[in-house]
Scaffold this motif. Structure first.
Motif, PDB file in Angstrom:
ATOM      1  N   GLU A  79       1.116  -0.889   0.324  1.00 48.09           N
ATOM      2  CA  GLU A  79       0.264   0.211   0.023  1.00 48.09           C
ATOM      3  C   GLU A  79       0.729   1.632  -0.082  1.00 48.09           C
ATOM      4  N   ILE A  80       1.863   0.968   0.453  1.00 46.90           N
ATOM      5  CA  ILE A  80       3.088   2.353   0.759  1.00 46.90           C
ATOM      6  C   ILE A  80       3.999   2.692  -0.568  1.00 46.90           C
ATOM      7  N   ARG A  81       3.978   3.868  -1.575  1.00 50.84           N
ATOM      8  CA  ARG A  81       4.204   4.077  -3.305  1.00 50.84           C
ATOM      9  C   ARG A  81       5.571   4.437  -2.251  1.00 50.84           C
ATOM     10  N   GLU A  82       5.446   5.282  -1.511  1.00 51.40           N
ATOM     11  CA  GLU A  82       7.569   5.855  -0.928  1.00 51.40           C
ATOM     12  C   GLU A  82       6.940   6.694   0.103  1.00 51.40           C
ATOM     13  N   SER A  83       7.909   6.437   1.781  1.00 53.99           N
ATOM     14  CA  SER A  83       7.927   7.321   2.655  1.00 53.99           C
ATOM     15  C   SER A  83       8.864   8.394   3.354  1.00 53.99           C
ATOM     16  N   LEU A  84       8.789   9.080   3.724  1.00 47.84           N
ATOM     17  CA  LEU A  84       9.581   9.846   4.559  1.00 47.84           C
ATOM     18  C   LEU A  84       9.287  10.070   5.892  1.00 47.84           C
ATOM     19  N   VAL A  85      10.902   9.355   7.017  1.00 43.09           N
ATOM     20  CA  VAL A  85      10.468   9.683   7.920  1.00 43.09           C
ATOM     21  C   VAL A  85      11.238  11.417   9.118  1.00 43.09           C
ATOM     22  N   ILE A  86      11.198  11.787   9.957  1.00 43.80           N
ATOM     23  CA  ILE A  86      11.780  13.162  10.419  1.00 43.80           C
ATOM     24  C   ILE A  86      11.447  12.677  11.491  1.00 43.80           C
ATOM     25  N   PRO A 140       7.425  11.926  13.404  1.00 45.10           N
ATOM     26  CA  PRO A 140       6.544  11.010  11.966  1.00 45.10           C
ATOM     27  C   PRO A 140       6.468  10.538  11.032  1.00 45.10           C
ATOM     28  N   LEU A 141       5.560   9.528  10.570  1.00 39.91           N
ATOM     29  CA  LEU A 141       5.962   9.062   9.483  1.00 39.91           C
ATOM     30  C   LEU A 141       5.139   9.374   8.429  1.00 39.91           C
ATOM     31  N   PHE A 142       5.882  10.597   6.978  1.00 38.49           N
ATOM     32  CA  PHE A 142       4.796  10.854   6.230  1.00 38.49           C
ATOM     33  C   PHE A 142       5.051   9.588   4.981  1.00 38.49           C
ATOM     34  N   VAL A 143       3.669   8.974   4.742  1.00 41.35           N
ATOM     35  CA  VAL A 143       3.478   8.383   3.590  1.00 41.35           C
ATOM     36  C   VAL A 143       2.608   8.398   2.310  1.00 41.35           C
ATOM     37  N   HIS A 144       3.640   8.595   1.424  1.00 42.09           N
ATOM     38  CA  HIS A 144       2.592   8.415  -0.233  1.00 42.09           C
ATOM     39  C   HIS A 144       2.107   6.556  -0.341  1.00 42.09           C
ATOM     40  N   LEU A 145       0.252   7.048  -0.415  1.00 36.91           N
ATOM     41  CA  LEU A 145      -0.162   5.749  -0.911  1.00 36.91           C
ATOM     42  C   LEU A 145      -0.057   5.329  -2.401  1.00 36.91           C
ATOM     43  N   ALA A 146      -0.531   4.224  -2.898  1.00 37.44           N
ATOM     44  CA  ALA A 146      -1.019   3.528  -3.737  1.00 37.44           C
ATOM     45  C   ALA A 146      -1.937   4.113  -4.362  1.00 37.44           C
ATOM     46  N   PRO A 147      -2.542   3.811  -5.720  1.00 37.11           N
ATOM     47  CA  PRO A 147      -3.841   4.088  -6.506  1.00 37.11           C
ATOM     48  C   PRO A 147      -4.728   3.586  -5.750  1.00 37.11           C
ATOM     49  N   GLY A 148      -5.311   3.770  -5.142  1.00 38.09           N
ATOM     50  CA  GLY A 148      -6.655   2.978  -4.181  1.00 38.09           C
ATOM     51  C   GLY A 148      -6.476   3.177  -3.069  1.00 38.09           C
ATOM     52  N   THR A 149      -5.669   3.007  -2.539  1.00 40.68           N
ATOM     53  CA  THR A 149      -5.222   2.927  -0.844  1.00 40.68           C
ATOM     54  C   THR A 149      -5.770   4.090  -0.071  1.00 40.68           C
TER      55      THR A 149
END
Length: 657
Positions: free
Chosen positions: A548-555, A567-576
Motif C-alpha cells: 500500500e505504501i508507494r514511498e515514505s519519509l520519516v523525520i 512522524p512518518l509521512f506516507v505516499h500511498l499507492a493508488p486506490g489505497t
C-alpha cells in the motif's frame, strides 16, 4: 540487518576470481611493489592504505598513465584538506579516455551506444568520437577558450554531452553540466557561481513519451550568464539555432587532429554540485589527474571493466554517476547512454536496454530495483540478460529484499554490487569487489586506497556498531577546492569540522566483523529516540515492503519543550486509504522488524514525497519546516523536484504550532 555470520547470497566462482583484473593486479603488484601475494582482498586493501603512496604509484603504472612530465613524488603532503598528489606531473584526462581510438584493431568498434525511448541503440565508434572531440576542441580554442575557463552543458545523457566534456578537457578548460529537467533557477544557482564562457544547450528533450521544449529556459539562462562568449545549439527536437548561437554540426564537422593540453595533475577537470537543498549548491572542483587515477582504479579494478564490456548506468548529466559513466572510456569499455524515463514504456525499460545493448555491468538506483520488485516483473525470464555479470546500485542503500529479489528474478549467479560514495569524491568509498562474496544488505568491502572507518563521537573506531563514516587518509579525487571559497572555510566546514584532519562524510555506517559495510542513511538526518540513534533507511526499507505504501519519509523533530516528535509521512499507492488497519500494519511491521523505538508518533498521508533534483528524499529541509522555519529559509526552491509538496509540511507546522 544481516548478521556477519550468515551464509553469503552469492560467491564468485574460482574461474571468476582468477579472471578478475584485481587478481592479476595483486600478483603483479606483489612482484613489482611489495604487495602481499597471499591473503586475498583483505590483505591487498590493508597494504593499499598502509602503503598509500606505493599503492597509487602501482595503479598509475598498471594502467599506464601517461605523464608528459614526471612526478616528483606520489603524495607530497598527506594532510587533509590540501593533500598534494603527483606534484610536477602533467597529464590529460581526455587523452586517456580516447586511447582506444588509436588502436587500429578497435577504432571502428563502438565507444558509445546511445539509446532513447525508442530503445534502438545507435553506435558512435571510437574513431568518430575522437574526430568529433578533435574538431570541437579546435573550435573551442578558436572561440578563445583557454585552460581554466569554464564550459557548461544544459544537456541530457546524449553522445554530444560526452563529446563536449572530452573536448573541454582536451583544451584544459573546466566542464560543468546540468540536466535539462532543471528549471532556470536551478541551472543559474549552479552556473552563475562558475561564470562559464561557453554554453552547450539542447532545444528540448523527450521523457515518458512526451516532448519537453526548453527553448524559453535556455533563453532565460543565456540572459543571466553575462560571461558567455558562445552558445552552441544541439537540436534534439530539430529546431533551428536561436539568434547568436552556433549549431552543433558546424562546430563538429572538421577533421582537426585532437590536441591534448598537458595540465598539472591537480588542474580542475570539472565542477560538480551538491544538492543545495539548504542554500546555494556547493561547487565542488575535482582534478584531471585525481579523477583519472581514481576512476581507473574504481572502474578497472573494482568494477572489473575492460574492452569486452558494455557499461550502463541510469543517470542524468546533473548527477556524478554520469561523469563516472563517461570514465568507462578510460578502461576501453563501450558506455551505454540512455536518455529517457527510467520506467517508460514499462517498469522493465532498463532491463530492455540491457538486453538490446548487451550490457555487462548494469547500474541503476536502489529505488528502481525496489519498484521492479513491487511491480512483480521478472527480468531474467522476460529478457536475455546472459551478458549481464554485475548489477550495481547506488543513490540509497539497497534493502535486503532488493538483494533477494535480484538473486531470484534477475539471475542466481549475478554479482550484486551495492555501492556508496558521494559527489564530493565522484567515486565510491565502499562497494564492488569481484573476488568477494555478497551478503544480503551489505556492501562487499571498503575500496582500495580508502581507509574507511566507523567512528564514535570521540573519534574511536567501531566494529559491528553504528558510527560516522570517516576516511582517515586522502583520496586523489577529493575536491581540490570549492569554487568561490578562497580561504577554504566552506570546504573545511563541510567535511573536517567534527574530526579535524579526517574526512567525515555524513553517513551512518556499520563495518562488520568480516569487513563488509552496511549503510544506515545520512547522519545529519538521524533519528535519535531515547538516546538510541537510528537511520531512516532502515525504516523506509521496512515500511515500503507494504504494497500500500508507494514511498515514505520519516523525520525526527526536537521540540522546544525538550520533547521529540517522530512522524512518518506516507505516499500511498493508488486506490489505497490510510485507515486504522493500515496504520496498525505499519506500526506492527516496524515493531517486529526493527524495534518498538522505531514506531512513529504519527502516521500522516501526504500527496507526494519531495526529492532533490537527483532523486534523493529531502529530510533536513522538511525537518526545518516542521520546526517552524519559513520555506525560503528552510530550502532552496531550485533544488527540489516539486516545491508545491513542501507547502504541506509548512502548513502542518503552522497547524501544530
Amino acid at each position: 540487518m544481516n548478521s556477519s555470520n550468515a551464509a553469503p547470497l552469492w560467491q564468485p566462482s574460482q574461474e571468476r576470481i582468477d579472471g578478475a583484473t584485481i587478481t592479476r593486479f595483486q600478483a603483479w603488484a606483489a612482484e613489482r611493489y611489495g604487495a602481499p601475494a597471499d591473503g586475498g582482498y583483505a590483505a591487498l586493501h590493508r597494504w593499499s592504505v598502509e602503503e598509500l603512496a606505493t599503492f597509487w604509484q602501482a595503479v598509475a603504472d598498471w594502467f599506464d598513465i601517461r605523464f608528459t612530465t614526471p612526478y616528483e613524488s606520489v603524495v607530497a603532503d598527506r594532510s587533509m584538506p590540501g593533500a598534494q598528489w603527483f606534484p610536477g606531473a602533467t597529464v590529460n584526462y581526455a587523452e586517456h579516455a580516447l586511447r582506444t581510438a588509436t588502436d587500429p584493431a578497435r577504432a571502428q568498434e563502438p565507444a558509445l551506444l546511445y539509446v532513447d525511448e525508442s530503445q534502438d541503440p545507435q553506435p558512435v565508434s571510437w574513431s568518430e568520437l575522437r574526430r568529433q572531440v578533435g574538431a570541437l576542441a579546435a573550435q573551442l580554442r578558436a572561440l578563445g577558450v583557454r585552460p581554466g575557463d569554464r564550459v557548461s552543458g544544459y544537456l541530457p545523457n546524449i553522445p554530444q554531452a560526452v563529446t563536449a566534456l572530452l573536448a573541454t578537457a582536451a583544451v584544459g578548460a573546466v566542464w560543468t553540466s546540468c540536466a535539462p529537467d532543471f528549471g532556470a533557477r536551478g541551472v543559474l544557482d549552479r552556473f552563475q557561481q562558475v561564470e562559464p564562457v561557453v554554453l552547450f544547450a539542447v532545444d528540448g528533450y523527450r521523457y515518458g513519451g512526451k516532448t519537453h521544449d526548453r527553448r524559453d529556459t535556455v533563453a532565460e539562462v543565456r540572459a543571466e550568464l553575462p560571461t558567455l562568449r558562445a552558445v552552441i545549439h544541439i537540436p534534439l527536437l530539430g529546431t533551428p539555432a536561436p539568434d547568436g548561437a552556433l549549431d552543433w554540426s558546424a562546430v563538429t564537422s572538421g577533421d582537426a587532429e585532437p590536441v591534448f593540453e598537458q595540465v598539472p595533475f591537480d588542474h580542475p577537470l570539472w565542477v560538480l554540485y551538491s544538492s543545495g537543498t539548504t542554500g546555494l549548491p556547493k561547487a565542488i572542483v575535482q582534478s584531471q589527474g585525481g579523477i583519472l587515477i581514481e576512476h581507473l582504479k574504481q572502474l578497472g579494478l573494482h568494477c572489473d571493466l575492460g574492452p569486452d564490456d558494455r557499461f550502463f548506468w541510469y543517470t542524468s548529466t546533473g548527477w556524478m554517476m554520469w561523469n563516472f559513466l563517461v570514465s568507462g572510456l578510460l578502461t576501453g569499455t563501450t558506455i551505454v547512454l540512455y536518455d529517457g524515463s527510467p520506467g517508460y514504456p514499462g517498469t522493465d525499460a532498463q532491463w530492455r536496454i540491457a538486453e538490446a545493448t548487451g550490457t555487462t555491468l548494469f547500474g541503476t538506483s536502489a529505488a528502481y530495483i525496489m519498484a521492479c520488485r513491487k511491480a512483480g516483473i521478472h527480468p531474467a525470464r522476460d529478457h536475455d540478460l546472459s551478458r549481464v555479470k554485475c548489477v550495481a546500485t547506488t543513490g540509497s542503500p539497497l534493502p535486503p529484499d532488493g538483494f533477494r529479489w535480484l538473486h531470484e528474478a534477475a539471475g542466481d549467479d549475478l554479482w550484486i554490487a551495492s555501492v556508496s560514495g558521494g559527489t564530493d569524491v565522484c567515486s565510491c568509498f565502499a562497494g564492488a569487489v569481484p573476488t568477494l562474496p555478497v551478503h544480503i544488505g551489505e556492501l562487499q568491502a571498503a575500496c582500495l586506497g580508502i581507509d574507511l572507518q566507523a567512528w564514535d563521537p570521540q573519534g574511536r573506531p567501531l566494529i559491528g556498531e553504528v558510527g560516522e563514516l570517516v576516511v582517515t587518509n586522502p583520496m586523489p579525487s577529493m575536491p581540490v577546492r570549492f569554487w568561490n571559497d578562497p580561504d577554504g572555510s566552506r570546504y573545511t566546514g563541510s567535511y573536517f569540522e567534527m574530526y579535524p584532519g579526517v574526512w567525515r562524510h555524513g553517513d551512518w555506517i556499520t563495518i562488520t566483523g568480516h569487513g563488509s559495510v552496511i549503510i544506515h542513511g545520512r547522519s545529519d538526518s538521524t533519528l535519535n529516540r531515547q538516546g538510541v540513534r537510528m537511520g531512516s533507511a532502515d525504516i523506509y526499507e521496512a515500511v515500503e515492503r507494504l504494497p500500500e505504501i508507494r514511498e515514505s519519509l520519516v523525520i525526527g523533530v526536537e521540540e522546544p519543550d525538550g520533547g521529540y516528535w517522530m512522524p512518518l509521512f506516507v505516499h500511498l499507492a493508488p486506490g489505497t486509504a490510510l485507515d486504522d488497519a493500515l496504520r496498525g500494519r505499519i506500526k506492527q511491521t516496524l515493531r517486529e522488524q526493527l524495534s518498538p523505538r522505531h514506531v512513529p508518533d504519527d502516521i500522516i498521508e501526504v500527496p507526494g514525497i519531495p526529492h532533490t533534483l537527483t532523486g534523493k528524499r529531502i529530510e533536513v529541509p522538511v525537518k526545518r519546516l516542521l520546526q517552524g522555519a519559513a520555506l525560503d529559509r528552510a530550502v532552496n526552491p531550485g533544488s527540489v523536484d516539486d516545491v508545491e509538496l513542501l507547502h504541506f509540511y509548512e502548513k502542518l507546522a503552522r497547524d501544530r504550532g
